[in-house]
Design an enzyme around this catalytic site. Structure first.
Site, mmCIF file in Angstrom:
data_model
loop_
_atom_site.group_PDB
_atom_site.id
_atom_site.type_symbol
_atom_site.label_atom_id
_atom_site.label_comp_id
_atom_site.label_asym_id
_atom_site.label_seq_id
_atom_site.Cartn_x
_atom_site.Cartn_y
_atom_site.Cartn_z
ATOM 1 N N GLY A 1 0.766 -1.236 0.000
ATOM 2 C CA GLY A 1 0.000 0.000 0.000
ATOM 3 C C GLY A 1 0.793 1.280 0.000
ATOM 4 O O GLY A 1 1.677 1.526 -0.826
ATOM 5 N N LYS B 1 -4.494 -8.885 3.150
ATOM 6 C CA LYS B 1 -3.390 -8.710 2.203
ATOM 7 C C LYS B 1 -2.136 -9.459 2.652
ATOM 8 O O LYS B 1 -1.394 -9.978 1.835
ATOM 9 C CB LYS B 1 -3.071 -7.224 1.990
ATOM 10 C CG LYS B 1 -2.856 -6.409 3.245
ATOM 11 C CD LYS B 1 -2.809 -4.919 2.914
ATOM 12 C CE LYS B 1 -2.775 -4.051 4.160
ATOM 13 N NZ LYS B 1 -2.882 -2.617 3.843
ATOM 14 N N LYS C 1 8.039 -14.441 17.534
ATOM 15 C CA LYS C 1 8.173 -15.832 17.966
ATOM 16 C C LYS C 1 9.432 -16.457 17.370
ATOM 17 O O LYS C 1 10.138 -17.227 18.037
ATOM 18 C CB LYS C 1 6.950 -16.645 17.544
ATOM 19 C CG LYS C 1 7.063 -18.136 17.891
ATOM 20 C CD LYS C 1 5.787 -18.896 17.629
ATOM 21 C CE LYS C 1 5.960 -20.372 18.005
ATOM 22 N NZ LYS C 1 4.704 -21.139 17.911
ATOM 23 N N TYR D 1 14.466 7.755 42.304
ATOM 24 C CA TYR D 1 14.107 6.752 43.310
ATOM 25 C C TYR D 1 12.633 6.896 43.637
ATOM 26 O O TYR D 1 11.955 7.795 43.120
ATOM 27 C CB TYR D 1 14.975 6.879 44.574
ATOM 28 C CG TYR D 1 14.997 8.251 45.214
ATOM 29 C CD1 TYR D 1 13.994 8.665 46.074
ATOM 30 C CD2 TYR D 1 16.041 9.138 44.949
ATOM 31 C CE1 TYR D 1 14.016 9.912 46.670
ATOM 32 C CE2 TYR D 1 16.080 10.391 45.536
ATOM 33 C CZ TYR D 1 15.060 10.777 46.398
ATOM 34 O OH TYR D 1 15.083 12.012 46.981
ATOM 35 N N HIS E 1 2.385 16.222 51.721
ATOM 36 C CA HIS E 1 2.259 14.785 51.982
ATOM 37 C C HIS E 1 0.861 14.260 51.643
ATOM 38 O O HIS E 1 0.248 13.534 52.402
ATOM 39 C CB HIS E 1 2.624 14.461 53.429
ATOM 40 C CG HIS E 1 4.029 14.856 53.779
ATOM 41 N ND1 HIS E 1 5.128 14.346 53.127
ATOM 42 C CD2 HIS E 1 4.509 15.746 54.681
ATOM 43 C CE1 HIS E 1 6.233 14.881 53.629
ATOM 44 N NE2 HIS E 1 5.884 15.741 54.558
ATOM 45 N N ARG F 1 -12.197 9.634 65.213
ATOM 46 C CA ARG F 1 -12.721 10.873 64.643
ATOM 47 C C ARG F 1 -12.546 12.069 65.573
ATOM 48 O O ARG F 1 -12.226 13.178 65.129
ATOM 49 C CB ARG F 1 -14.204 10.679 64.296
ATOM 50 C CG ARG F 1 -14.766 11.777 63.418
ATOM 51 C CD ARG F 1 -15.922 11.258 62.608
ATOM 52 N NE ARG F 1 -15.479 10.160 61.768
ATOM 53 C CZ ARG F 1 -14.820 10.303 60.608
ATOM 54 N NH1 ARG F 1 -14.530 11.493 60.157
ATOM 55 N NH2 ARG F 1 -14.466 9.251 59.911
#
Length: 509
Positions: A32, A63, A134, A212, A272, A433
């Site tokens: 193509g 194809k 493969k 790191y 944080h 809480r």
């Protein structure tokens, strides 16, 4: 003579690569548009139908799916295999250079149709890549234009590609085809609205190798979702400063998630992964002043994110303290000239066009992972009830709404104290809480008088209401749902506190 089969959608560098292969004695087979491009560059090219003896058909869907192609790719270079393909008139193919139909780019378009998406699922390309990979002991397979020079260099130096390079290229092929299939699978799964599939495969692209991880002894890499929201740290553009660290990225993400919940000008300071100050105002300067005032100690060395352009006056204030990162949709020229005088500060620019795009939240655990929908529940979605004798005033409603926006982004157990336009105290990540409330109220200090308190989950007993009342809190918002709700409501009535129940919690672990 060795043979190379070249068929690419992305033709970057392919002409030069093909010329290099021809120079070291390869015949070129192509299809193509690739065949046309190579011929226009003056290369001799064998058409794929000359190899298969069969014309392209079904609008190009068929194809390369032919024994003359796959026999040439899969044959070991042993007497037995070579004899078998020779009997069938098949010649070996020694190198494959293929990249695939642009499925990802196609479905990224806003107006893409299902038909267009389906037509951009490549079949022959992945098949050739997998066959060649493969058989990589004998066949070189190239899927990435970045590998063209490496392959040509080894062919010129050694007469063949080294075994190690062939293995590496084969491994890259399987990563590539797995990623390609994962994107297709995700598209099809969403198309049929399957929310809980029996298997799930995610694909991410490497953005950055990090110095790191959370700590210097941990290795880390930053990968991005190629189809993820552009309003994200993953797709942010770094304009200035040092390389981002693992912790920078986590904190910056936390800041942006909060910013997404605001339409008015907002400034969010994060440390944080918890907000330490959130302020809103008529301008970013006003918003930033409030975010800074909310916790002028914790903001030091933190991250500040905005949902509006950073202007000169705001930049002057930002310049006064040490910040790791500033994030905004844009910066004025004056702001950039001020902020870039600090060598190490990271300046990030993010798009806001698709900030509401929803993605699954993925959390790893040992041996597996958890997925869930993002917490996009807002005050407008809540089923509001007011169980107390007193209803909130107009100013208290504004404070309650702000607290409810912020508290869902604070690590549980979470308590946030606010007025109508800024946080006053934040208690995060406590084991009980009332402990979170005491931290938030202590931080708010005298400003707690007349302020609102937001809780991410219900009160198991009335001790949090008692602590709030003694600090001067006049309005509380919480989900409700405790077996002791009546005790908390009674305690609120004793102190004249207006309590709002939303019926929904915002745990964040």
């Amino acid at each position: 003579m060795k043979r190379a089969l070249i068929s690419v959608s992305d033709k970057t560098g392919v002409v030069e690569f093909a010329k290099g292969l021809a120079e070291v004695g390869f015949e070129i087979i192509s299809t193509g548009g690739t065949k046309k491009a190579l011929e226009e560059a003056g290369l001799a090219v064998i058409g794929i139908d000359d190899i298969t003896g069969f014309p392209e058909m079904l609008e190009g869907r068929v194809k390369t799916l032919h024994p003359n192609v796959h026999g040439g790719l899969l044959a070991k270079r042993t007497p037995d295999h070579l004899s078998q393909i020779a009997d069938q008139g098949i010649q070996p193919i020694d190198l494959v250079c293929v990249n695939l139909y642009p499925f990802q780019q196609t479905i990224s378009k806003q107006d893409v149709t299902e038909e267009e998406a389906i037509e951009n699922i490549d079949i022959g390309g992945p098949s050739m890549l997998r066959s060649a990979a493969k058989n990589h002991a004998f066949v070189t397979v190239v899927v990435d234009a970045n590998d063209y020079n490496k392959v040509l260099s080894e062919l010129k130096e050694f007469g063949d590609v080294t075994t190690l390079t062939k293995k590496k290229l084969a491994a890259k092929v399987y990563r590539h085809t797995a990623s390609y299939d994962a994107i297709i699978a995700d598209y099809m799964t969403n198309l049929v609205e399957e929310h809980d599939p029996e298997r799930v495969t995610f694909t991410y692209e490497r953005k950055q190798s990090l110095r790191y991880g959370e700590n210097p002894h941990q290795k880390a890499t930053f990968y991005v979702n190629p189809l993820g929201s552009k309003f994200s740290i993953a797709h942010a553009k770094q304009l200035h400063g040092k390389e981002l660290s693992y912790n920078n990225i986590r904190d910056a993400d936390a800041a942006l998630q909060i910013v997404k919940d605001f339409s008015e000008p907002v400034a969010v300071a994060v440390k944080h992964m918890n907000p330490c100050g959130v302020g809103t105002g008529s301008t970013v300067l006003d918003a930033y002043k409030k975010a800074y005032e909310a916790d002028s100690t914790s903001i030091f060395g933190g991250i500040v994110a905005f949902n509006r352009e950073v202007d000169e006056d705001t930049a002057k204030l930002l310049h006064e303290i040490f910040l790791e990162i500033i994030i905004a949709p844009s910066y004025s020229e004056e702001a950039l000239s001020i902020l870039t005088t600090k060598k190490n500060i990271r300046l990030l620019e993010v798009e806001v066009s698709d900030k509401n795009k929803q993605e699954k939240t993925i959390t790893s655990v040992a041996g597996g992972l958890l997925t869930q929908d993002q917490d996009t529940y807002t005050f407008d979605n809540a089923t509001i009830t007011i169980p107390t004798k007193r209803e909130p005033s107009e100013a208290e409603w504004e404070a309650l709404k702000l607290g409810w926006k912020v508290v869902k982004h604070v690590k549980s157990n979470a308590i946030v104290v606010t007025n109508s336009d800024m946080t006053l105290g934040i208690g995060a990540g406590q084991m009980n809480r009332v402990g979170a409330a005491k931290i938030a109220l202590e931080q708010a200090g005298e400003k707690a008088a007349g302020a609102a308190l937001a809780s991410d989950a219900f009160f198991p007993m009335d001790d949090t209401v008692e602590a709030a009342a003694k600090a001067g809190i006049t309005a509380i918002i919480q989900p409700g749902g405790s077996i002791k709700d009546a005790d908390s409501i009674k305690k609120a009535d004793e102190y004249g506190i207006a309590m709002v129940l939303t019926g929904i919690r915002h745990f964040k672990h």
